[in-house]
Design an enzyme around this catalytic site. Structure first.
Site, PDB file in Angstrom:
ATOM      1  N   LYS A 167       7.269  -8.956  -1.989  1.00  0.00           N
ATOM      2  CA  LYS A 167       7.186  -8.876  -0.522  1.00  0.00           C
ATOM      3  C   LYS A 167       6.515 -10.131   0.028  1.00  0.00           C
ATOM      4  O   LYS A 167       6.958 -10.696   1.035  1.00  0.00           O
ATOM      5  CB  LYS A 167       6.382  -7.633  -0.109  1.00  0.00           C
ATOM      6  CG  LYS A 167       7.124  -6.320  -0.319  1.00  0.00           C
ATOM      7  CD  LYS A 167       6.207  -5.103  -0.251  1.00  0.00           C
ATOM      8  CE  LYS A 167       6.972  -3.816  -0.582  1.00  0.00           C
ATOM      9  NZ  LYS A 167       6.121  -2.632  -0.728  1.00  0.00           N
ATOM     10  N   GLN A 199       0.306  -0.273   0.144  1.00  0.00           N
ATOM     11  CA  GLN A 199       1.178   0.051  -0.988  1.00  0.00           C
ATOM     12  C   GLN A 199       0.792   1.398  -1.608  1.00  0.00           C
ATOM     13  O   GLN A 199      -0.384   1.643  -1.897  1.00  0.00           O
ATOM     14  CB  GLN A 199       1.081  -1.080  -2.037  1.00  0.00           C
ATOM     15  CG  GLN A 199       2.056  -0.952  -3.194  1.00  0.00           C
ATOM     16  CD  GLN A 199       3.517  -1.129  -2.801  1.00  0.00           C
ATOM     17  OE1 GLN A 199       3.847  -1.801  -1.834  1.00  0.00           O
ATOM     18  NE2 GLN A 199       4.408  -0.509  -3.542  1.00  0.00           N
ATOM     19  N   ASP A 243       6.557   0.326   7.419  1.00  0.00           N
ATOM     20  CA  ASP A 243       7.087   1.163   6.335  1.00  0.00           C
ATOM     21  C   ASP A 243       7.831   2.384   6.884  1.00  0.00           C
ATOM     22  O   ASP A 243       8.603   3.022   6.166  1.00  0.00           O
ATOM     23  CB  ASP A 243       5.927   1.693   5.466  1.00  0.00           C
ATOM     24  CG  ASP A 243       5.781   0.943   4.148  1.00  0.00           C
ATOM     25  OD1 ASP A 243       6.808   0.493   3.615  1.00  0.00           O
ATOM     26  OD2 ASP A 243       4.642   0.830   3.667  1.00  0.00           O
TER      27      ASP A 243
HETATM   28  N1  GUN Z   1       5.602   2.397  -3.029  1.00  0.00           N
HETATM   29  C1  GUN Z   1       6.895   2.461  -3.456  1.00  0.00           C
HETATM   30  N2  GUN Z   1       7.724   2.079  -2.483  1.00  0.00           N
HETATM   31  C2  GUN Z   1       6.965   1.777  -1.417  1.00  0.00           C
HETATM   32  C3  GUN Z   1       7.249   1.312  -0.104  1.00  0.00           C
HETATM   33  O1  GUN Z   1       8.403   1.119   0.298  1.00  0.00           O
HETATM   34  N3  GUN Z   1       6.182   1.101   0.701  1.00  0.00           N
HETATM   35  C4  GUN Z   1       4.906   1.332   0.302  1.00  0.00           C
HETATM   36  N4  GUN Z   1       3.927   1.111   1.167  1.00  0.00           N
HETATM   37  N5  GUN Z   1       4.604   1.762  -0.909  1.00  0.00           N
HETATM   38  C5  GUN Z   1       5.623   1.985  -1.754  1.00  0.00           C
END
Ligand code: GUN
Length: 295
Positions: free
Chosen positions: A55, A99, A122
């Site tokens: 990311k 996350q 998100d």
């Molecule tokens: N953990 C697994 N996929 C994601 C996601 O798309 N966003 C976040 N914040 N955590 C995750």
């Protein structure tokens, strides 16, 4: 004659989306705005570290102000809440991403609800989820949003189709099913959602014109579970041991790709399918938030 299905490349769709984002980022720059994305990573989960690095790299490539806060696994819930609150107040931050999963001593839901819905790139906040269900404009969870973009790019219609979603997670299954029933383009589908308590899942999956596998179980969907000519979207990214590889594992989806390949009309590969799209949509949501900040 062997069937050769269309391979739905997330890489191609992601590249097209990023090209469009670059134009929007340029317009924002003319107004003195740089999209700001802050990711918060608590602890050392290896898969989370890989995702967050990816990311960060991709948001930097697009010219974002990208910050990753790497916090010790012992960070308390109160400390994390204070950090989220500070990010809510920081006008240079348009997107906040905490996350998941968080360490066991922190309540994921409490943290998600502390994020300003205007910065919830998100799409996990109850306000975002509620807007999605009601068909209102808001942030859509990145993986389901990315799946819609793949279908749109390859001109796969959903209207009147039977879409079967496997898995009822808050991140994928639930928002996906809700998107597909919306009264709009890339919606208007008839949706069945199956999950771990569904007896004889194959009865349902074999009826799917579009099968979306988000079960989190490696190679769970075999040839006996898909209809001939179905479109198969594989959301799974599973690490399975493979001693023949130097790293000791390989990535595989929730679909047994080789087994269904001759039977389906189109399929997303793993990797290079849905996973790539998740990050593209996160970037897209962050640009949208930066644009909203001008309104
Ligand atoms: N953990 C697994 N996929 C994601 C996601 O798309 N966003 C976040 N914040 N955590 C995750």
């Amino acid at each position: 004659m062997p069937n050769s299905p269309l391979i739905l490349s997330g890489k191609a769709v992601s590249a097209a989306i990023k090209e469009d984002l670059m134009l929007r980022i340029k317009k924002l720059a003319e107004q003195g705005i740089k999209p700001g994305l802050t990711a918060v990573l608590v602890g050392e989960d290896p898969a989370s570290q890989v995702y967050v690095r990816s990311k960060e790299r991709q948001s930097v490539q697009l010219g974002f102000k990208s910050i990753v806060m790497r916090l010790d696994a012992s960070t308390t819930q109160e400390e994390l809440l204070r950090i989220v609150e500070a990010l809510n107040q920081d006008a240079s931050v348009h997107g906040i991403l905490v996350q998941l999963p968080l360490p066991a001593h922190i309540d994921d839901q409490l943290i998600i609800e502390a994020i300003d819905p205007e910065k919830d790139v998100d799409g996990f906040h109850p306000i975002s989820v509620g807007k999605l269900v009601l068909g209102l404009d808001g942030f859509v969870s990145c993986t389901p949003a990315g799946i819609l973009e793949i279908l749109r790019y390859y001109n796969i219609q959903t209207e009147g189709k039977h879409v079967v979603v496997v898995g009822r997670s808050n991140i994928v299954g639930k928002p996906m099913a809700n998107l597909m029933i919306q009264k709009r383009s890339m919606g208007n589908a008839t949706v069945t959602l199956v999950h771990t308590r569904t007896p004889d899942m194959g009865v349902h999956t074999r009826q799917a014109d579009i099968l979306i596998a988000a079960a989190g179980v490696p190679e769970f969907i075999g040839a006996d579970m898909v209809k001939a000519g179905a479109v198969v979207i594989d959301v799974g990214i599973n690490r399975v041991d493979d001693a023949s590889l130097e790293k000791g594992y390989r990535l595989t989806g929730d679909v047994n790709y080789e087994a269904v390949l001759d039977k389906v009309s189109a399929i997303t590969p793993v990797p290079g399918g849905v996973g790539v799209m998740t990050i593209a949509m996160l970037l897209s949501n962050t640009v949208k938030s930066a644009e909203n900040s001008l309104k």
